[in-house]
Design a protein around this motif. Structure first.
Motif, PDB file in Angstrom:
ATOM      1  N   PRO A 309       4.058 -25.250   2.900  1.00 49.05           N
ATOM      2  CA  PRO A 309       2.715 -24.695   3.124  1.00 49.05           C
ATOM      3  C   PRO A 309       2.704 -23.176   3.221  1.00 49.05           C
ATOM      4  O   PRO A 309       1.771 -22.532   2.736  1.00 49.05           O
ATOM      5  N   ASP A 328      -2.123 -28.899   1.633  1.00 46.59           N
ATOM      6  CA  ASP A 328      -1.691 -27.502   1.662  1.00 46.59           C
ATOM      7  C   ASP A 328      -0.264 -27.299   1.172  1.00 46.59           C
ATOM      8  O   ASP A 328       0.267 -26.197   1.231  1.00 46.59           O
ATOM      9  N   ARG A 329       0.358 -28.346   0.663  1.00 47.89           N
ATOM     10  CA  ARG A 329       1.697 -28.208   0.077  1.00 47.89           C
ATOM     11  C   ARG A 329       1.638 -28.002  -1.433  1.00 47.89           C
ATOM     12  O   ARG A 329       2.679 -27.902  -2.084  1.00 47.89           O
TER      13      ARG A 329
END
Length: 335
Positions: A309, A328-329
């Motif tokens: 992230p 969010d990765r």
């Protein structure tokens, strides 16, 4: 001084009949000193429509690679095309300058004509930040003295009126007075050697081009500012500087991963490496493993890059793509 004076000055740039080297006549006496610049190929102090581009980025010098630079000049036509850009930057096609600009986030701005990159010195070298003799010589080159004067007298006043945004990538080579570094319309990138515009100047550029950035009250057009062709101000990812229309670059499954052009463009833009470059590409929407426990999924119009992230957030801040809203990765990069 007028903003168009830079074009008139560099119209005199040509190959020296006596030495065969590509230099400006004003510089030849000084260039007899100690340095490691390469003069085998023409170079340019600017990239983009320098008299009309609304964003002016101040860089270092022309790059040189003994293996890559010759590929940019395979024949006499390539030499003439390059020189034509110097002589007529407003009428030139800047969409295919060098593969390097496919890998930096401001490349599409230069391609579209929204930005111009100006070098403190045009002369080519591999890495001027490590070349002390070249740094010293730039300070005394007449052409560099001219470029600095042109910036201070023709461009900085336009920035003060809100007609230009100046982003300083290499303040040391430009030797700008302290009052200029903090002048209205001038921003200094905090990471001068980074090839990308970092987040603060990148966001300022986007805001300026879309009319969201702060600017002084509108001023009448300056007589030294030539009419500007209409250009889109939309900001796209650095990978989206198109050589082919979106969605038409079809790649067959089974092609070696290192030969999949859109895949390699994303990797180069983000500084990533393929874990198995000679392995077969599995096809659209299938995972390709990258170094550092990262991975990428190539689709027809975008690519999703999986990483931590924090790294994904840093890429987004640098303008290299957008974080997927549901994870969010992943960074989504438009092709």
């Amino acid at each position: 001084m007028h903003v168009s004076d830079i074009v008139e000055y560099w119209a005199r740039f040509r190959r020296d009949d006596a030495t065969g080297q590509w230099t400006h006549p004003d510089d030849r006496a000084v260039l007899a000193g100690q340095h490691s610049f390469n003069f085998d190929y023409p170079t340019c102090p600017y990239l983009g429509p320098v008299t009309s581009a609304k964003v002016v980025i101040l860089g270092a010098n022309g790059g040189y690679s003994p293996t890559e630079t010759p590929k940019e000049f395979p024949d006499a036509e390539a030499f003439e095309r390059y020189l034509g850009r110097i002589r007529d930057p407003e009428g030139a096609d800047w969409s295919n300058v060098s593969p390097y600009y496919d890998r930096v986030n401001y490349g599409p701005l230069v391609y579209r004509g929204d930005a111009a990159w100006i070098n403190a010195s045009p002369y080519r070298s591999p890495r001027i930040s490590a070349e002390r003799d070249n740094q010293r010589l730039v300070r005394s080159l007449p052409s560099s003295v001219f470029l600095r004067r042109w910036l201070l007298e023709a461009v900085v006043p336009l920035a003060a009126r809100g007609e230009r945004l100046v982003v300083v990538k290499r303040p040391g080579l430009w030797r700008l007075p302290p009052e200029v570094r903090t002048a209205p319309g001038v921003l200094v990138d905090p990471a001068p050697i980074s090839p990308q515009l970092t987040s603060a100047p990148w966001n300022a550029v986007q805001g300026f081009l879309t009319g969201r950035g702060p600017a002084p009250a509108a001023q009448p057009p300056s007589p030294q500012d030539p009419p500007r062709r209409s250009r889109t101000a939309a900001v796209v990812s650095p990978v989206a500087a198109r050589r082919t229309p979106r969605g038409t670059e079809t790649v067959a499954a089974g092609t070696a991963q290192s030969q999949v052009a859109p895949l390699m463009r994303v990797c180069e833009a983000l500084g990533l490496t393929l874990l198995t470059p000679d392995a077969a590409w599995p096809g659209y929407g299938k995972v390709v493993h990258l170094g550092g426990a990262r991975s990428i999924y190539l689709n027809r119009t975008n690519a999703d890059v999986r990483s931590s992230p924090s790294e994904v957030a840093a890429w987004q801040r640098a303008g290299l793509g957008t974080v997927r809203p549901n994870n969010d990765r992943y960074l989504r990069v438009m092709l």
